[in-house]
Design an enzyme around this catalytic site. Structure first.
Site, PDB file in Angstrom:
ATOM      1  N   SER A  68      -7.600   0.480  -1.514  1.00  0.00           N
ATOM      2  CA  SER A  68      -6.902  -1.052  -1.898  1.00  0.00           C
ATOM      3  C   SER A  68      -6.285  -1.549  -0.617  1.00  0.00           C
ATOM      4  O   SER A  68      -5.878  -0.879   0.300  1.00  0.00           O
ATOM      5  CB  SER A  68      -5.973  -0.683  -2.822  1.00  0.00           C
TER       6      SER A  68
HETATM    7  N1  SAH Z   1      -5.490   4.889  -5.181  1.00  0.00           N
HETATM    8  C1  SAH Z   1      -6.653   4.997  -4.301  1.00  0.00           C
HETATM    9  C2  SAH Z   1      -7.782   4.071  -4.374  1.00  0.00           C
HETATM   10  C3  SAH Z   1      -8.531   4.075  -5.578  1.00  0.00           C
HETATM   11  S1  SAH Z   1     -10.169   3.543  -5.468  1.00  0.00           S
HETATM   12  C4  SAH Z   1      -5.999   5.049  -2.919  1.00  0.00           C
HETATM   13  O1  SAH Z   1      -5.039   5.045  -2.663  1.00  0.00           O
HETATM   14  O2  SAH Z   1      -7.134   5.378  -1.898  1.00  0.00           O
HETATM   15  C5  SAH Z   1     -10.289   3.828  -7.191  1.00  0.00           C
HETATM   16  C6  SAH Z   1     -10.421   5.468  -7.667  1.00  0.00           C
HETATM   17  O3  SAH Z   1     -10.626   5.541  -9.137  1.00  0.00           O
HETATM   18  C7  SAH Z   1     -11.931   6.088  -6.905  1.00  0.00           C
HETATM   19  O4  SAH Z   1     -11.486   7.081  -6.080  1.00  0.00           O
HETATM   20  C8  SAH Z   1     -12.696   6.467  -8.285  1.00  0.00           C
HETATM   21  O5  SAH Z   1     -13.540   7.644  -8.193  1.00  0.00           O
HETATM   22  C9  SAH Z   1     -11.562   6.651  -9.138  1.00  0.00           C
HETATM   23  N2  SAH Z   1     -11.799   6.618 -10.606  1.00  0.00           N
HETATM   24  C10 SAH Z   1     -12.634   5.817 -11.441  1.00  0.00           C
HETATM   25  N3  SAH Z   1     -12.608   6.081 -12.544  1.00  0.00           N
HETATM   26  C11 SAH Z   1     -11.743   7.182 -12.882  1.00  0.00           C
HETATM   27  C12 SAH Z   1     -11.443   8.062 -13.898  1.00  0.00           C
HETATM   28  N4  SAH Z   1     -11.846   7.810 -15.273  1.00  0.00           N
HETATM   29  N5  SAH Z   1     -10.615   9.042 -13.500  1.00  0.00           N
HETATM   30  C13 SAH Z   1     -10.343   9.345 -12.437  1.00  0.00           C
HETATM   31  N6  SAH Z   1     -10.625   8.522 -11.468  1.00  0.00           N
HETATM   32  C14 SAH Z   1     -11.208   7.332 -11.504  1.00  0.00           C
END
Ligand code: SAH
Length: 219
Positions: A68
Protein backbone atom coordinates in the site's frame (compact mmCIF):
# COMPACT_ATOMS: atom_id res chain seq x y z
CA UNK A 1 24.86 -2.64 1.71
CA UNK A 2 26.89 -3.66 -1.35
CA UNK A 3 28.40 -1.09 -3.64
CA UNK A 4 26.19 -1.60 -6.69
CA UNK A 5 23.85 1.08 -7.97
CA UNK A 6 23.46 4.70 -6.95
CA UNK A 7 23.80 5.42 -3.25
CA UNK A 8 20.52 6.51 -1.75
CA UNK A 9 20.11 7.97 1.69
CA UNK A 10 17.10 5.88 2.68
CA UNK A 11 16.87 7.38 6.13
CA UNK A 12 16.41 10.84 4.68
CA UNK A 13 13.90 9.58 2.12
CA UNK A 14 11.95 7.94 4.93
CA UNK A 15 12.01 11.07 7.07
CA UNK A 16 10.73 13.09 4.13
CA UNK A 17 8.02 10.50 3.39
CA UNK A 18 6.71 10.76 6.95
CA UNK A 19 6.80 14.54 6.97
CA UNK A 20 5.39 15.28 3.53
CA UNK A 21 3.02 12.38 2.88
CA UNK A 22 1.83 11.32 6.29
CA UNK A 23 2.10 14.14 8.82
CA UNK A 24 1.15 16.77 6.23
CA UNK A 25 -2.08 14.88 5.51
CA UNK A 26 -3.16 14.79 9.11
CA UNK A 27 -1.79 11.60 10.69
CA UNK A 28 -0.58 12.86 14.07
CA UNK A 29 -0.28 9.86 16.41
CA UNK A 30 3.35 10.14 17.57
CA UNK A 31 3.73 6.37 17.90
CA UNK A 32 2.54 5.76 14.33
CA UNK A 33 4.91 8.43 13.01
CA UNK A 34 7.77 6.95 15.05
CA UNK A 35 7.06 3.45 13.75
CA UNK A 36 7.00 4.64 10.14
CA UNK A 37 10.25 6.57 10.65
CA UNK A 38 11.81 3.34 11.84
CA UNK A 39 10.67 0.52 9.51
CA UNK A 40 13.01 0.30 6.49
CA UNK A 41 10.33 0.22 3.79
CA UNK A 42 12.93 -0.13 1.00
CA UNK A 43 13.73 -3.63 2.29
CA UNK A 44 10.11 -4.70 1.69
CA UNK A 45 10.12 -4.20 -2.08
CA UNK A 46 12.13 -5.96 -4.76
CA UNK A 47 15.57 -4.53 -5.34
CA UNK A 48 14.75 -2.82 -8.64
CA UNK A 49 12.03 -0.83 -6.88
CA UNK A 50 14.04 0.35 -3.88
CA UNK A 51 14.57 3.86 -5.33
CA UNK A 52 10.76 4.23 -5.35
CA UNK A 53 10.13 2.73 -1.93
CA UNK A 54 9.43 6.07 -0.23
CA UNK A 55 7.33 7.58 -3.02
CA UNK A 56 3.70 8.54 -2.67
CA UNK A 57 2.09 5.50 -4.31
CA UNK A 58 1.62 1.73 -3.96
CA UNK A 59 4.20 -0.61 -5.51
CA UNK A 60 3.84 -4.05 -7.10
CA UNK A 61 4.83 -7.07 -5.00
CA UNK A 62 4.42 -9.67 -7.74
CA UNK A 63 1.58 -12.23 -7.84
CA UNK A 64 -0.77 -9.36 -8.79
CA UNK A 65 -0.46 -7.84 -5.31
CA UNK A 66 0.74 -4.46 -4.06
CA UNK A 67 2.31 -2.86 -1.00
CA UNK A 68 0.00 0.00 0.00
CA UNK A 69 0.83 3.68 -0.43
CA UNK A 70 2.66 4.91 2.70
CA UNK A 71 -0.11 7.38 3.58
CA UNK A 72 -2.74 4.64 3.53
CA UNK A 73 -0.62 2.55 5.92
CA UNK A 74 -0.28 5.57 8.24
CA UNK A 75 -3.96 6.42 8.12
CA UNK A 76 -5.17 2.87 8.74
CA UNK A 77 -2.64 2.31 11.51
CA UNK A 78 -3.72 5.49 13.28
CA UNK A 79 -7.39 4.47 12.97
CA UNK A 80 -6.57 1.10 14.49
CA UNK A 81 -5.29 2.79 17.70
CA UNK A 82 -2.88 0.05 18.77
CA UNK A 83 -1.46 0.04 22.30
CA UNK A 84 1.56 -2.04 23.39
CA UNK A 85 0.69 -5.62 24.29
CA UNK A 86 -2.45 -5.80 22.15
CA UNK A 87 -3.15 -8.84 20.01
CA UNK A 88 -3.52 -7.68 16.42
CA UNK A 89 -4.69 -9.80 13.50
CA UNK A 90 -3.68 -8.65 10.03
CA UNK A 91 -5.24 -10.17 6.92
CA UNK A 92 -3.02 -9.86 3.83
CA UNK A 93 0.63 -10.05 4.92
CA UNK A 94 1.86 -9.09 1.42
CA UNK A 95 5.37 -7.71 1.82
CA UNK A 96 5.22 -7.78 5.63
CA UNK A 97 5.64 -3.99 5.84
CA UNK A 98 2.37 -3.30 7.65
CA UNK A 99 3.08 -6.17 10.06
CA UNK A 100 6.46 -4.58 10.89
CA UNK A 101 4.78 -1.22 11.56
CA UNK A 102 2.32 -2.95 13.91
CA UNK A 103 5.18 -4.76 15.64
CA UNK A 104 6.96 -1.43 16.17
CA UNK A 105 3.87 -0.32 18.11
CA UNK A 106 4.48 -3.16 20.57
CA UNK A 107 1.64 -5.38 19.34
CA UNK A 108 1.60 -9.16 19.21
CA UNK A 109 0.99 -9.46 15.48
CA UNK A 110 -0.76 -12.43 13.86
CA UNK A 111 -0.68 -12.09 10.08
CA UNK A 112 -2.37 -14.28 7.47
CA UNK A 113 -1.50 -14.52 3.76
CA UNK A 114 -2.91 -16.86 1.13
CA UNK A 115 -0.14 -16.63 -1.50
CA UNK A 116 2.63 -18.99 -0.46
CA UNK A 117 5.66 -17.18 -1.96
CA UNK A 118 4.56 -13.88 -0.36
CA UNK A 119 4.00 -15.61 2.98
CA UNK A 120 7.44 -17.26 2.82
CA UNK A 121 9.24 -14.10 1.75
CA UNK A 122 7.61 -11.89 4.39
CA UNK A 123 8.37 -14.42 7.06
CA UNK A 124 12.04 -14.57 6.11
CA UNK A 125 12.28 -10.80 5.82
CA UNK A 126 10.77 -10.11 9.23
CA UNK A 127 12.96 -12.73 10.83
CA UNK A 128 16.05 -11.13 9.29
CA UNK A 129 14.94 -7.74 10.58
CA UNK A 130 14.43 -9.29 14.05
CA UNK A 131 10.68 -8.78 14.27
CA UNK A 132 10.53 -11.99 16.23
CA UNK A 133 7.13 -11.60 17.86
CA UNK A 134 5.21 -11.63 14.56
CA UNK A 135 3.40 -14.91 13.83
CA UNK A 136 2.55 -16.00 10.32
CA UNK A 137 -0.10 -18.23 8.83
CA UNK A 138 -0.63 -19.43 5.26
CA UNK A 139 -4.39 -19.66 4.87
CA UNK A 140 -7.60 -17.97 3.78
CA UNK A 141 -7.63 -14.96 6.09
CA UNK A 142 -11.38 -14.40 5.68
CA UNK A 143 -11.64 -17.28 8.16
CA UNK A 144 -9.51 -15.35 10.65
CA UNK A 145 -7.25 -17.28 13.04
CA UNK A 146 -9.73 -19.03 15.35
CA UNK A 147 -7.09 -20.75 17.51
CA UNK A 148 -5.66 -17.37 18.54
CA UNK A 149 -8.91 -15.38 18.82
CA UNK A 150 -10.09 -13.03 20.22
CA UNK A 151 -8.09 -10.11 18.88
CA UNK A 152 -8.06 -6.58 20.28
CA UNK A 153 -7.53 -5.24 16.79
CA UNK A 154 -8.11 -6.59 13.28
CA UNK A 155 -6.68 -4.92 10.17
CA UNK A 156 -7.66 -6.13 6.71
CA UNK A 157 -5.40 -4.93 3.91
CA UNK A 158 -7.37 -6.28 0.93
CA UNK A 159 -10.87 -5.27 -0.21
CA UNK A 160 -13.86 -7.62 -0.11
CA UNK A 161 -17.61 -7.28 -0.71
CA UNK A 162 -18.52 -7.44 2.98
CA UNK A 163 -17.06 -7.80 6.46
CA UNK A 164 -16.30 -11.51 6.89
CA UNK A 165 -18.45 -13.00 9.70
CA UNK A 166 -15.51 -14.95 11.24
CA UNK A 167 -13.60 -11.67 11.66
CA UNK A 168 -16.57 -10.04 13.40
CA UNK A 169 -16.78 -13.05 15.71
CA UNK A 170 -13.03 -13.03 16.47
CA UNK A 171 -12.97 -9.35 17.45
CA UNK A 172 -12.59 -8.88 21.22
CA UNK A 173 -14.93 -6.71 23.27
CA UNK A 174 -13.77 -3.97 23.47
CA UNK A 175 -12.18 -4.20 20.05
CA UNK A 176 -11.69 -2.41 16.82
CA UNK A 177 -11.40 -3.49 13.18
CA UNK A 178 -10.33 -1.46 10.14
CA UNK A 179 -11.35 -2.93 6.79
CA UNK A 180 -11.92 -1.77 3.21
CA UNK A 181 -15.35 -2.86 1.95
CA UNK A 182 -16.75 -2.33 -1.53
CA UNK A 183 -19.63 -3.57 -3.66
CA UNK A 184 -17.34 -3.42 -6.70
CA UNK A 185 -13.82 -4.72 -7.02
CA UNK A 186 -10.70 -2.53 -6.65
CA UNK A 187 -12.55 0.36 -5.04
CA UNK A 188 -13.79 0.34 -1.46
CA UNK A 189 -14.83 2.47 1.50
CA UNK A 190 -12.69 2.21 4.58
CA UNK A 191 -14.86 0.99 7.47
CA UNK A 192 -14.02 1.17 11.18
CA UNK A 193 -15.90 -1.37 13.34
CA UNK A 194 -15.99 -0.66 17.08
CA UNK A 195 -17.18 -3.29 19.52
CA UNK A 196 -17.92 -2.25 23.10
CA UNK A 197 -20.19 -3.64 25.83
CA UNK A 198 -21.71 -6.04 23.33
CA UNK A 199 -22.60 -3.24 20.93
CA UNK A 200 -21.11 -2.91 17.47
CA UNK A 201 -20.83 0.38 15.63
CA UNK A 202 -19.65 0.86 12.07
CA UNK A 203 -18.26 4.08 10.68
CA UNK A 204 -17.60 4.64 6.99
CA UNK A 205 -14.62 6.79 6.09
CA UNK A 206 -13.13 7.76 2.73
CA UNK A 207 -12.62 5.81 -0.47
CA UNK A 208 -9.62 3.52 -0.87
CA UNK A 209 -8.29 1.13 -3.51
CA UNK A 210 -7.05 -2.28 -2.42
CA UNK A 211 -6.43 -5.51 -4.25
CA UNK A 212 -9.15 -8.14 -3.90
CA UNK A 213 -9.81 -9.96 -0.67
CA UNK A 214 -10.54 -13.42 -2.03
CA UNK A 215 -11.66 -16.49 -0.12
CA UNK A 216 -14.64 -18.09 1.57
CA UNK A 217 -15.96 -14.74 2.84
CA UNK A 218 -14.36 -12.58 0.13
CA UNK A 219 -14.62 -12.40 -3.66
N1 SAH B 1 -0.34 -5.45 4.09
C1 SAH B 1 0.49 -5.72 2.93
C2 SAH B 1 -0.17 -5.34 1.61
C3 SAH B 1 -1.26 -6.23 1.32
S1 SAH B 1 -1.70 -6.45 -0.37
C4 SAH B 1 1.83 -5.06 3.02
O1 SAH B 1 2.10 -4.36 4.01
O2 SAH B 1 2.64 -5.26 2.12
C5 SAH B 1 -3.03 -7.55 -0.03
C6 SAH B 1 -2.60 -8.94 0.31
O3 SAH B 1 -3.77 -9.66 0.73
C7 SAH B 1 -2.02 -9.72 -0.86
O4 SAH B 1 -0.75 -10.20 -0.52
C8 SAH B 1 -3.03 -10.84 -1.07
O5 SAH B 1 -2.44 -12.05 -1.50
C9 SAH B 1 -3.63 -10.98 0.31
N2 SAH B 1 -4.95 -11.62 0.38
C10 SAH B 1 -6.03 -11.47 -0.40
N3 SAH B 1 -7.05 -12.24 0.02
C11 SAH B 1 -6.58 -12.90 1.12
C12 SAH B 1 -7.15 -13.87 2.01
N4 SAH B 1 -8.40 -14.32 1.88
N5 SAH B 1 -6.39 -14.33 3.01
C13 SAH B 1 -5.12 -13.90 3.19
N6 SAH B 1 -4.52 -13.01 2.38
C14 SAH B 1 -5.26 -12.51 1.36
Amino acid sequence: MNGSGPKIDFRRSRERMVREQIEARGVSDPQVLRAMRKVPRHLFVEEALTPQAYEDHPLPLGHGQTISQPYVVGWMTELLAVAPGMRVLEIGTGSGYQAAVLAELGAYVFTVERVRPLYAQARRRLEELRYLKVRFKLDDGTLGWPEEAPFDRILVTAGGPKIPDPLRAQLADPGRMVIPVGAGRRSQTLVVVRKENGRVEEQELGGVMFVDLVGAHGW
